[in-house]
Design an enzyme around this catalytic site. Structure first.
Site, PDB file in Angstrom:
ATOM      1  N   ARG B  58      33.932  27.192  28.667  1.00 18.97           N
ATOM      2  CA  ARG B  58      34.336  28.042  27.558  1.00 18.97           C
ATOM      3  C   ARG B  58      35.094  29.295  28.017  1.00 18.97           C
ATOM      4  NH1 ARG B  58      31.105  29.329  22.396  1.00 18.97           N
ATOM      5  NH2 ARG B  58      30.163  27.330  22.805  1.00 18.97           N
ATOM      6  N   THR B  59      34.477  30.063  28.895  1.00 19.62           N
ATOM      7  CA  THR B  59      35.107  31.307  29.339  1.00 19.62           C
ATOM      8  C   THR B  59      36.368  31.015  30.157  1.00 19.62           C
ATOM      9  OG1 THR B  59      32.943  32.348  29.380  1.00 19.62           O
ATOM     10  CG2 THR B  59      34.684  33.478  30.560  1.00 19.62           C
ATOM     11  N   LYS B  86      26.867  28.509  52.838  1.00 14.80           N
ATOM     12  CA  LYS B  86      27.242  27.550  53.882  1.00 14.80           C
ATOM     13  C   LYS B  86      28.304  28.072  54.835  1.00 14.80           C
ATOM     14  CE  LYS B  86      25.934  23.355  51.454  1.00 14.80           C
ATOM     15  NZ  LYS B  86      26.407  22.566  50.334  1.00 14.80           N
ATOM     16  N   ARG B 108      34.150  34.446  37.995  1.00 15.13           N
ATOM     17  CA  ARG B 108      32.779  34.267  37.494  1.00 15.13           C
ATOM     18  C   ARG B 108      31.934  34.000  38.726  1.00 15.13           C
ATOM     19  NH1 ARG B 108      29.856  31.795  33.130  1.00 15.13           N
ATOM     20  NH2 ARG B 108      30.995  33.291  31.894  1.00 15.13           N
ATOM     21  N   HIS B 136      29.325  41.177  31.606  1.00 17.15           N
ATOM     22  CA  HIS B 136      30.259  40.154  31.151  1.00 17.15           C
ATOM     23  C   HIS B 136      31.185  40.878  30.176  1.00 17.15           C
ATOM     24  CE1 HIS B 136      32.074  36.535  30.006  1.00 17.15           C
ATOM     25  NE2 HIS B 136      31.034  35.797  29.687  1.00 17.15           N
TER      26      HIS B 136
END
Ligand SMILES: [Zn+2]
Ligand SMILES: [Zn+2]
Lengths: 424, 310
Positions: B58-59, B86, B108, B136
């Site tokens: 969505r974002t 990692k 994000r 956000h």
């Protein structure tokens, strides 16, 4: 081996001395204390007028990262950092790789220190085999090999029954037990103190109760077993209160705090500052005040740094993944002297906290300038101003939240067995 | 006035004037979204990298459409947060991306503070599309835009935010943005999900009961409960949660008659919101989604210096 320290203000709480005196060291041992002492021709001399002369400072909680993690620190660099901070002795924690749970590793450290270290290095062995918290390490042999205490530092001994037996067993053989007190379930995935700052930053918090509960368990186990316990790096109002109350009813509990816990609050984490990430985490202003009060009233027995060097790659990352800990050996004395400047401690208390009492807890024949004692001496200039700079730190790692800080007061000579190992 | 920030990391950093500017710009840009040909050349030649360490269709899509409508070139990179552990550090990633000379990185990330870390190390603009439980900002702005369109102002609004406040970056951005704009925020949720000192973030009242928060509210904002985050200790069950903190028609009846219902999506139907409430006339959920594109266009536009829109 021979040294005459002239005209300094000698502060030695072990014999109640606070006076302007000369100290004569011969063959590495304190030969005489007095005024206008004469030394044999050719004896090196230090003019200590205006300076403070104390039994060599002892940091009973450092991580030297050797063996196994020498890219962070090794015995040579760690000892140089100690000497530069005014410490003549350090006790190093066993969470090396491999851990110090055998005579072989303890001997490795002692031998390497003999050839490479500027200061005395006393290893601390594990409480449990492999530091795994499952069964007791061979404490008798660890003591015989030269370990001055046992600890699983880095993590708690979670099993209460095992901790009870560790205290009983260690008491029997006469070795100190140092507890890293933390309730891991309450810590969870926490990365900083739980409080308003963690709420704002959206970081998982570690509640103070995680420390208090674990400290309380150790106190009750020590009381039940009739055995002494030393609590590492306390940081909360509650820990101080629990230990104060326990001492009042005669429980054999001692504890230490570190300079960052009486200097910084969790506000230092703002900006996701990984050099302020440590365990236990930096707490609130009330906790800082409790550390100062605990140091002043004798609840807290020792100032130790928990010197925890880390490579830049382990700190120059997002906050969550950064490793815990800071280097502390070179800033400890200055930050502690600040408490003297603020009037919270007097110099005699400071020397007890940083030398006499740590020696007593670990059973070291140090922390005193009595005639016949080892000639370990720290000479402090309380007025010396300096700035903490990464490039000038002797430690291999530079992970300090105090970089750039202006400091007042530091060791100007560090003397081990009558030999100057550091001069500012 | 102009917009002076290189990055948009947190609504906490923005003033009332700056938020107003972003909302005004979003309002005027939203007209583009109604055109037949939904494209203006404003950011032609600019490169936007959408760097998503957490899946969020969505974002990400909303930012991508926003960039394309302004004629920027948008590139999507999805990375796994585990790559951080990692060996490839965020700093390595940043350097690699910089070598491609982007103008804006929209990120994000699951870790709070990751954007602050990145922004300090790169010369291009960084826009926060959600960091951990921190902020956000684009969601906060689109929420505010939706409310402002409905009520004509934000000053004096009563906004109830219900749910898991501790883990919600949406709640933090909403709280900062709304209280800066003069709204009064009322929070309710299980005590295990109400973080220490949250009322100190602004004009915020913590309520024991969701009814108290919803009472005479202009806006009821329901947060998503994330089953995976709650573990075993924060909630007895989803059933109990929906009983005490879910919005049903009866509780919504306590709010003002013209109140709107909002949700950052995706909705757990029957948990935070009864289906009938999610789809009722008062629901502004789809308007939020629509406003998302305009708000993100405004953000991209202003970090790029804000040249005139054609
Ligand atoms: Zn520890
Ligand atoms: Zn330690």
């Amino acid at each position: 081996m021979n040294l005459l320290i002239k005209g300094g203000r000698v502060i030695d709480p072990s014999q109640g001395i606070d006076a302007n005196l000369d100290v004569l060291i011969a063959d590495g041992v304190v030969l005489e204390l007095g005024q206008g002492l004469a030394a044999p021709e050719g004896t090196p001399a230090i003019d200590a007028s205006g300076l403070i002369v104390t039994p060599g400072l002892i940091d009973m909680h450092v991580h030297l990262r050797d063996p196994g993690l020498e890219y962070k620190e090794d015995i040579a660099t760690g000892s140089r950092s100690a000497a530069a901070g005014g410490f003549t002795s350090v006790a190093c924690m066993p969470n090396t790789s491999p851990v110090i749970d055998s005579k072989a590793i303890a001997s490795y450290i002692i031998n390497k220190a003999k050839s490479e270290a500027l200061v005395n290095v006393f290893p601390i062995g594990c409480i449990t085999k492999g530091g795994k918290g499952e069964s007791l390490a061979e404490m008798g042999e660890l003591k015989e090999a030269g370990c001055v205490a046992v600890s699983d530092d880095g993590k708690p001994v979670c099993n209460s029954e095992l901790m009870r037996r560790a205290l009983e067993y260690a008491k029997g053989i006469g070795i100190a037990v140092i507890s890293h007190s933390e309730d891991l379930a309450l810590v969870g995935e926490g990365v900083m103190n739980e409080g308003f700052v963690s709420t704002e930053l959206g970081l998982k918090g570690i509640p103070w109760a995680a420390e208090d509960i674990a400290v309380a368990r150790e106190v009750y186990l020590a009381e039940f077993a009739g055995a002494p316990v030393h609590i590492a790096h306390i940081s909360t109002v509650g820990s101080a209160r629990i230990i104060r109350n326990a001492k009042a009813r005669g429980v054999k509990v001692t504890c230490e705090t570190a300079p960052h816990y009486f200097t910084l609050t969790d506000e230092a984490v703002r900006g996701y500052e990984t050099n302020a990430k440590m365990n236990p985490p930096l707490r609130s202003a009330a906790d800082v005040e409790a550390m100062k009060a605990g140091l002043a009233d004798g609840t807290i027995d020792a100032i130790a740094t928990d010197h925890a060097p880390h490579h830049p790659d382990e700190k120059d990352v997002e906050f969550n993944v950064a490793l815990n800990g800071i280097v502390g050996l070179e800033t400890s004395l200055s930050l502690s002297l600040k408490l003297v400047e603020e009037g919270r401690l007097d110099l005699n208390q400071l020397v007890s906290l940083m030398s006499c009492t740590p020696a007593k807890i670990l059973g070291l024949d140090r922390g005193t300038l009595k005639v016949g004692a080892v000639g370990d001496v720290t000479i402090i200039d309380p007025a010396k101003e300096w700035q903490v700079e990464a490039a000038k730190l002797e430690s291999k790692s530079k992970n300090s939240p105090f970089l750039g800080w202006k400091m007042k007061g530091r060791a100007v000579y560090t003397v081990v067995k009558g030999q100057v190992v550091y001069q500012a | 006035m102009g917009f002076r920030h290189k990055d948009i990391i947190a609504l906490k950093d923005l003033t009332k004037e700056e938020i107003t500017l972003l909302l005004d710009t979003a309002d005027s840009l939203s007209e583009i979204n109604q055109r037949d040909i939904k494209k203006v050349p404003t950011l032609r030649g600019k490169t936007v990298i959408n760097l998503f360490y957490e899946a969020s269709t969505r974002t990400r899509t909303s930012f991508e459409i926003a960039a394309k409508r302004l004629s920027a070139d948008a590139v999507n990179i999805t990375a796994s947060t585990s790559s951080v552990v990692k060996g490839e550090t965020l700093s390595d990633t940043a350097n690699n991306l910089l070598a491609m000379k982007p103008d804006i990185i929209v990120m994000r990330h699951a870790v709070s503070g990751a954007h602050e870390y990145l922004a300090k190390r790169v010369s291009c603009s960084v826009i926060n599309a959600g960091d951990g439980a921190h902020e956000h900002p684009s969601q906060g702005l689109l929420d505010m835009l939706t409310m402002r369109q409905k009520f004509g102002k934000l000053d004096g609004l009563k906004v109830a935010i219900i749910g898991d406040i501790t883990h919600s970056r949406v709640a933090r951005s909403d709280i900062y943005g709304l209280t800066t704009m003069g709204s009064h925020v009322f929070l309710a949720g299980p005590p295990t999900m109400m973080p220490v000192g949250i009322e100190r973030l602004g004009n915020v009242t913590v309520c024991k009961d969701m009814r108290e928060a919803v009472d005479k509210a202009d806006v009821v904002m329901m947060l998503r409960i994330q089953l995976e985050r709650q573990g075993k200790t924060l909630l007895p069950s989803m059933r109990e949660y929906s009983r005490y903190f879910g919005l049903n028609p009866e509780v919504l009846g306590l709010a003002k008659k013209n109140a709107i219902v909002m949700h950052p999506g995706p909705i757990n139907r029957g948990v935070e919101l009864a289906s009938s409430v999610a789809d009722c006339d008062q629901s502004a959920i789809l308007t939020q989604v629509e406003n998302g594109v305009a708000v993100r266009m405004a953000m991209l536009y202003h970090v790029c210096g804000g040249e005139p829109v054609e």
